[in-house]
Enzyme design. Sequence first.
Site, mmCIF file in Angstrom:
data_model
loop_
_atom_site.group_PDB
_atom_site.id
_atom_site.type_symbol
_atom_site.label_atom_id
_atom_site.label_comp_id
_atom_site.label_asym_id
_atom_site.label_seq_id
_atom_site.Cartn_x
_atom_site.Cartn_y
_atom_site.Cartn_z
ATOM 1 N N HIS A 63 42.675 50.004 41.847
ATOM 2 C CA HIS A 63 42.288 48.188 41.672
ATOM 3 C C HIS A 63 43.343 47.474 40.490
ATOM 4 O O HIS A 63 43.252 46.687 40.561
ATOM 5 C CB HIS A 63 40.779 48.078 41.221
ATOM 6 C CG HIS A 63 39.999 48.667 42.415
ATOM 7 N ND1 HIS A 63 40.039 48.281 43.809
ATOM 8 C CD2 HIS A 63 39.193 49.770 42.085
ATOM 9 C CE1 HIS A 63 39.003 49.167 44.440
ATOM 10 N NE2 HIS A 63 38.523 49.877 43.745
ATOM 11 N N THR A 94 33.970 41.163 36.694
ATOM 12 C CA THR A 94 34.858 40.672 38.175
ATOM 13 C C THR A 94 35.287 41.404 39.170
ATOM 14 O O THR A 94 36.061 41.118 40.040
ATOM 15 C CB THR A 94 36.025 39.903 37.414
ATOM 16 O OG1 THR A 94 37.018 40.938 37.033
ATOM 17 C CG2 THR A 94 35.742 38.790 36.187
HETATM 18 ZN ZN LIG Z 1 39.096 42.709 34.434
#
Ligand SMILES: [Zn+2]
Length: 370
Positions: free
Chosen positions: A209, A320
């Site tokens: 990610h 987030t």
């Molecule tokens: Zn972050």
Amino acid sequence: MPTPIRRFPLPARLVLPLLVLLGGVGLMAAAQAASGRVEDAASEPAASAVEALPKVIAKDELKHKAAAARAVKSPASGASAAETKAAPTMSELRNLIDQKIAEVRARQGPAPTLKLVAKGGRSRKHGAVASAASGPLSPQDGLAWQGEHWDYNGPAGPQNWGRLKPEFQSCSTGKRQSPIDIRDGIKVQLEPIQFDYHPTPFQVIDNGHTVQVNVPPGNAITVSGRRYELLQFHFHRPSEERINGRQYEMVVHLVHKDAEGRLAVVAVLMDQGKEHPMVQLVWNSLPLEKGVEQASPVMLDLNLMLPEQRQYYTYMGSLTTPPCSEGVLWMVMKQAATLSPYQASVFGRLYNNNARPIQDASGRLIKEGQ
Ligand SMILES: [Zn+2]
């Protein structure tokens, strides 16, 4: 005298209902087999993540699996009374089959979700993820679950994060989510963040990610009398947070945790400009493979990750990334750092867009340091 063969051992009126029942049982078996395959595929990346994670995460992973198993079982716990009934009539058999199919569906949960998970589990390799936190927020849940498939676009993208897993629900139902567009802050004298950062060894991992840098204990910040230890920092491109609507080239998030497990993230925005010497050291140690930690042969002076001026905005938000746990103290530095266009493009080759869209500030208080 041989025993005569009975061609119709059952009364004819029962043959058709039985055939229907057998067909139903076959369907159920196929559905259950499919559901089993899906679950196995989904658990693969999680299991491989556990191997390389600290024990505390593995333990939490197990806790989660148990919780997930309980959650999966509960809808089916009201067993059908028809199962125990003898000599059902035709319509009772139909009802029984409908009930069974409904139970299997309930056990499977929302089908599209599981299909996504299975696809991701097979097609992408997510590695172990690093530094985790623990405590009342359970932020480590998110880090431990990073092996699960979620993405920044497509069907597993941010608009669906909350539906991918029950544990990700905050992503869609949370009321204090991050990132936000920082505007209309209340201008106040904020106490300076005390940075207790030192030159430190570091390891770089591409966790599927982002590019993340793990550091050993020994670097911390103190704010409001509370000391938060630096766990890791990582990058987003473009920046997740915006200042008065403006998005930056990149952002680095320095993730800290205090003794009670509370998280505090310092965000340093990055504009295109002069080369960033510390970012270059990180890029130099980019691992060749995802999910594999690469130790750097040199030390990193963490103070050089920070801008010269240390005024900041602050508000309460969330992680987030899934599971989007709330209760995270955000401190966004007002002065942006710079990195060269080439340095930005290096990250862009790995992650061209790993920024969660802006979330509703919902009237949250934002303080702006002077
Ligand atoms: Zn972050």
